[in-house]
Design a protein around this motif. Structure first.
Motif, mmCIF file in Angstrom:
data_model
loop_
_atom_site.group_PDB
_atom_site.id
_atom_site.type_symbol
_atom_site.label_atom_id
_atom_site.label_comp_id
_atom_site.label_asym_id
_atom_site.label_seq_id
_atom_site.Cartn_x
_atom_site.Cartn_y
_atom_site.Cartn_z
ATOM 1 N N VAL A 159 23.473 24.442 -16.595
ATOM 2 C CA VAL A 159 23.592 24.547 -18.054
ATOM 3 C C VAL A 159 23.157 23.220 -18.662
ATOM 4 O O VAL A 159 23.866 22.210 -18.548
ATOM 5 C CB VAL A 159 25.030 24.881 -18.482
ATOM 6 C CG1 VAL A 159 25.118 24.997 -20.002
ATOM 7 C CG2 VAL A 159 25.510 26.159 -17.799
ATOM 8 N N LEU A 160 21.986 23.207 -19.273
ATOM 9 C CA LEU A 160 21.455 21.995 -19.895
ATOM 10 C C LEU A 160 21.590 22.129 -21.411
ATOM 11 O O LEU A 160 20.786 22.771 -22.077
ATOM 12 C CB LEU A 160 19.988 21.785 -19.500
ATOM 13 C CG LEU A 160 19.293 20.546 -20.071
ATOM 14 C CD1 LEU A 160 20.050 19.274 -19.703
ATOM 15 C CD2 LEU A 160 17.845 20.460 -19.577
ATOM 16 N N ASP A 161 22.650 21.532 -21.926
ATOM 17 C CA ASP A 161 22.947 21.577 -23.356
ATOM 18 C C ASP A 161 22.419 20.276 -23.973
ATOM 19 O O ASP A 161 22.974 19.194 -23.748
ATOM 20 C CB ASP A 161 24.463 21.700 -23.567
ATOM 21 C CG ASP A 161 24.835 21.916 -25.031
ATOM 22 O OD1 ASP A 161 24.102 21.424 -25.916
ATOM 23 O OD2 ASP A 161 25.870 22.561 -25.287
ATOM 24 N N TYR A 162 21.341 20.383 -24.750
ATOM 25 C CA TYR A 162 20.722 19.189 -25.318
ATOM 26 C C TYR A 162 21.674 18.444 -26.253
ATOM 27 O O TYR A 162 21.634 17.206 -26.331
ATOM 28 C CB TYR A 162 19.437 19.565 -26.059
ATOM 29 C CG TYR A 162 18.368 20.155 -25.171
ATOM 30 C CD1 TYR A 162 17.812 19.420 -24.128
ATOM 31 C CD2 TYR A 162 17.915 21.455 -25.366
ATOM 32 C CE1 TYR A 162 16.833 19.959 -23.305
ATOM 33 C CE2 TYR A 162 16.929 22.009 -24.554
ATOM 34 C CZ TYR A 162 16.393 21.255 -23.520
ATOM 35 O OH TYR A 162 15.425 21.794 -22.699
ATOM 36 N N ASP A 163 22.529 19.160 -26.954
ATOM 37 C CA ASP A 163 23.498 18.501 -27.829
ATOM 38 C C ASP A 163 24.455 17.629 -27.028
ATOM 39 O O ASP A 163 24.807 16.519 -27.444
ATOM 40 C CB ASP A 163 24.295 19.532 -28.627
ATOM 41 C CG ASP A 163 23.423 20.313 -29.604
ATOM 42 O OD1 ASP A 163 22.367 19.786 -29.999
ATOM 43 O OD2 ASP A 163 23.799 21.450 -29.957
ATOM 44 N N LEU A 164 24.875 18.138 -25.882
ATOM 45 C CA LEU A 164 25.769 17.376 -25.013
ATOM 46 C C LEU A 164 25.054 16.155 -24.446
ATOM 47 O O LEU A 164 25.593 15.040 -24.461
ATOM 48 C CB LEU A 164 26.278 18.278 -23.882
ATOM 49 C CG LEU A 164 27.153 17.628 -22.813
ATOM 50 C CD1 LEU A 164 28.387 16.992 -23.437
ATOM 51 C CD2 LEU A 164 27.543 18.662 -21.756
ATOM 52 N N VAL A 165 23.846 16.334 -23.947
ATOM 53 C CA VAL A 165 23.089 15.224 -23.357
ATOM 54 C C VAL A 165 22.802 14.142 -24.392
ATOM 55 O O VAL A 165 22.804 12.945 -24.085
ATOM 56 C CB VAL A 165 21.774 15.752 -22.741
ATOM 57 C CG1 VAL A 165 20.871 14.599 -22.305
ATOM 58 C CG2 VAL A 165 22.082 16.652 -21.545
ATOM 59 N N GLN A 166 22.610 14.566 -25.643
ATOM 60 C CA GLN A 166 22.291 13.587 -26.687
ATOM 61 C C GLN A 166 23.464 12.663 -26.982
ATOM 62 O O GLN A 166 23.272 11.559 -27.521
ATOM 63 C CB GLN A 166 21.853 14.308 -27.971
ATOM 64 C CG GLN A 166 21.219 13.370 -28.989
ATOM 65 C CD GLN A 166 20.795 14.088 -30.259
ATOM 66 O OE1 GLN A 166 20.698 15.320 -30.292
ATOM 67 N NE2 GLN A 166 20.548 13.336 -31.317
ATOM 68 N N THR A 167 24.675 13.061 -26.628
ATOM 69 C CA THR A 167 25.839 12.196 -26.865
ATOM 70 C C THR A 167 25.915 11.047 -25.855
ATOM 71 O O THR A 167 26.691 10.110 -26.053
ATOM 72 C CB THR A 167 27.153 13.003 -26.795
ATOM 73 O OG1 THR A 167 27.344 13.488 -25.453
ATOM 74 C CG2 THR A 167 27.135 14.173 -27.767
ATOM 75 N N ALA A 168 25.138 11.111 -24.785
ATOM 76 C CA ALA A 168 25.164 10.061 -23.761
ATOM 77 C C ALA A 168 24.458 8.812 -24.278
ATOM 78 O O ALA A 168 23.562 8.884 -25.122
ATOM 79 C CB ALA A 168 24.489 10.558 -22.487
ATOM 80 N N PRO A 169 24.826 7.641 -23.775
ATOM 81 C CA PRO A 169 24.155 6.410 -24.186
ATOM 82 C C PRO A 169 22.657 6.445 -23.878
ATOM 83 O O PRO A 169 22.231 7.074 -22.903
ATOM 84 C CB PRO A 169 24.861 5.328 -23.353
ATOM 85 C CG PRO A 169 26.180 5.920 -22.992
ATOM 86 C CD PRO A 169 25.943 7.382 -22.852
ATOM 87 N N ARG A 170 21.872 5.770 -24.697
ATOM 88 C CA ARG A 170 20.423 5.663 -24.504
ATOM 89 C C ARG A 170 20.093 5.190 -23.085
ATOM 90 O O ARG A 170 19.125 5.648 -22.470
ATOM 91 C CB ARG A 170 19.856 4.675 -25.527
ATOM 92 C CG ARG A 170 18.359 4.382 -25.396
ATOM 93 C CD ARG A 170 17.982 3.289 -26.397
ATOM 94 N NE ARG A 170 16.528 3.074 -26.475
ATOM 95 C CZ ARG A 170 15.836 2.293 -25.656
ATOM 96 N NH1 ARG A 170 16.465 1.666 -24.657
ATOM 97 N NH2 ARG A 170 14.530 2.144 -25.816
ATOM 98 N N ARG A 171 20.910 4.303 -22.593
ATOM 99 C CA ARG A 171 20.673 3.712 -21.274
ATOM 100 C C ARG A 171 20.583 4.766 -20.175
ATOM 101 O O ARG A 171 19.849 4.601 -19.203
ATOM 102 C CB ARG A 171 21.804 2.727 -20.972
ATOM 103 C CG ARG A 171 21.735 2.060 -19.619
ATOM 104 C CD ARG A 171 22.973 1.207 -19.407
ATOM 105 N NE ARG A 171 22.993 0.586 -18.086
ATOM 106 C CZ ARG A 171 24.026 -0.079 -17.593
ATOM 107 N NH1 ARG A 171 25.124 -0.229 -18.329
ATOM 108 N NH2 ARG A 171 23.962 -0.595 -16.376
ATOM 109 N N THR A 172 21.327 5.869 -20.326
ATOM 110 C CA THR A 172 21.314 6.884 -19.274
ATOM 111 C C THR A 172 19.962 7.585 -19.177
ATOM 112 O O THR A 172 19.491 7.887 -18.083
ATOM 113 C CB THR A 172 22.426 7.925 -19.496
ATOM 114 O OG1 THR A 172 22.245 8.560 -20.774
ATOM 115 C CG2 THR A 172 23.799 7.275 -19.449
ATOM 116 N N LEU A 173 19.322 7.832 -20.312
ATOM 117 C CA LEU A 173 17.997 8.450 -20.275
ATOM 118 C C LEU A 173 16.974 7.478 -19.716
ATOM 119 O O LEU A 173 16.091 7.873 -18.942
ATOM 120 C CB LEU A 173 17.578 8.926 -21.659
ATOM 121 C CG LEU A 173 16.194 9.596 -21.744
ATOM 122 C CD1 LEU A 173 16.072 10.766 -20.772
ATOM 123 C CD2 LEU A 173 15.904 10.069 -23.174
ATOM 124 N N VAL A 174 17.087 6.210 -20.069
ATOM 125 C CA VAL A 174 16.189 5.194 -19.496
ATOM 126 C C VAL A 174 16.330 5.179 -17.971
ATOM 127 O O VAL A 174 15.339 5.147 -17.238
ATOM 128 C CB VAL A 174 16.493 3.810 -20.092
ATOM 129 C CG1 VAL A 174 15.681 2.725 -19.378
ATOM 130 C CG2 VAL A 174 16.196 3.785 -21.586
#
Length: 410
Positions: A159-174
């Protein structure tokens, strides 16, 4: 007809049985989970469970699911797994839900594997492809990597919820970008010569993934939640997992992940994320190709990666990893573990000694030096076939356009 000489290949574990992606999925996920079981055991970190339980519980209650919640603290370790196995039996769990980052998802997948239960993964960041893969890393209670476990299948539901992922710190996507881009540098050097259809496909998909990240990462980080950001999340969570599924173990990890595994044995490295250590490990791998082989294409590739890292904030050195004061003894310990007999560093096409790895680890930002200036032989060593193409500095409009291993198109 006799079947005595038939050799069965390992089962393919390419993709989850079902992938749901979109916005606001957390509030609607109960209907999909109820298809897998009635008594979920939800695994996550302490902070994640405290944050997510109020959001996820109503969706599960609407389906009359009897849910138990357990933390994977202190780590994805044998100690934790033993505790969770007891909890699963006590709850009579018939499905496992992992929610959180890579270690939470690895723990949940491994518990489901040992208990032969369906597994649902809900990533809360785009820091790794753990939500996709049929693989779990096991650590000590202190956070040092010990071994990985190949699972019999990918998750039953992602389950890939973009709203949930967007709450994570920027550093995690980097960090996820660092972990994902390593797929090309590791798969190409370990498996670039393979004639096997699926491995060829995996290597080429790794190349596409690299190009997508070079071209879209900086913009994605500037516009969280936007379309380009969403495409980069898909790249780090989903496409990176496809590559490991198609190519198997020999496409997953080489020196970059071996360096990560060695660094996890240093307590001072535990404040950095998996993908940050892996990204640094790519630079170490390329530096090894320079030191051991005198490979100038690897030197150029490293310089271009340093530029890309600088643009998005990936670590370029031990200093960037917070290891400024690491002792020689600690560095030697990490390098020795990375060079252990069972290490994936030996997938490199040349032998690596601990001293050589230490030299590479402390010189990831070294300037490229021409062979003539070093007074070394001028012949170019044999290289991976994908690295024998011309080096272009002109960006391509499409990530599918054929171009060099070594160019940065960001």
């Amino acid at each position: 007809m006799s079947h005595s000489n038939i050799a069965f290949q390992p089962p393919l574990t390419i993709a989850p049985a079902q992938v749901l992606r979109g916005h606001g999925l957390l509030a609607q996920v109960g209907g999909a989970i109820v298809q897998l079981g009635q008594r979920p055991l939800v695994i996550g970190g302490n902070h994640t469970l405290a944050t997510m339980q109020p959001q996820l519980q109503p969706a599960l209650e609407r389906e009359a699911l009897q849910t138990a919640w357990m933390s994977y603290s202190p780590d994805c370790s044998e100690t934790t797994l033993a505790t969770l196995i007891k909890a699963a039996k006590q709850h009579c769990a018939d499905v496992v839900i992992g929610i959180g980052g890579g270690k939470a998802l690895d723990t949940a997948k491994l518990l489901a594997y040992y208990q032969q239960l369906p597994i649902v993964t809900i990533p809360t960041s785009a820091a790794t492809c753990a939500a996709w893969t049929a693989l779990s890393n096991v650590y000590s209670d202190q956070g040092a990597f010990q071994y990985d476990v190949a699972l019999v299948r990918c998750p039953d539901l992602l389950v890939l919820d973009y709203d949930l992922v967007q709450t994570a710190p920027r550093r995690t996507l980097v960090a996820g970008i660092g972990d994902a881009i390593a797929k090309w540098y590791e798969a190409s050097v370990s498996s670039g010569h393979s004639q096997q259809t699926l491995i060829i496909a995996a290597v080429q998909q790794a190349r596409v993934l690299r190009d997508i990240l070079f071209q879209k990462a900086a913009l994605a980080l500037e516009e969280p939640g936007g379309q380009t950001w969403q495409e980069v999340v898909d790249a780090t969570v989903l496409l990176a997992g496809v590559i490991g599924g198609l190519g198997g173990a020999q496409c997953r990890t080489v020196a970059a992940h071996a360096v990560h595994n060695g660094l996890t044995n240093l307590l001072a490295s535990h404040d950095t994320l998996h993908g940050e250590k892996v990204a640094y490990g790519i630079l170490v791998q390329l530096r090894l190709e320079e030191i051991v082989q005198g490979n100038q294409l690897a030197a150029t590739s490293r310089q271009q990666l340093l530029k890309f890292y600088g643009e998005i904030g990936l670590p370029q050195s031990l200093d960037d990893l917070g290891l400024t004061t690491v002792s020689i003894a600690d560095l030697q310990q990490a390098a020795a573990i990375a060079c252990a007999e069972s290490s994936d560093i030996h997938r490199l096409p040349f032998a690596v000694e601990t001293a050589q790895l230490m030299a590479a680890m402390v010189s990831t930002t070294a300037k490229e030096v021409r062979r003539e200036e070093r007074g070394e032989r001028s012949e170019q060593p044999a290289s991976h076939p994908h690295r024998e193409e011309g080096i272009s500095h002109t960006p391509h409009p499409s990530p599918l356009a054929p171009h060099s291993t070594n160019e940065v198109t960001a």
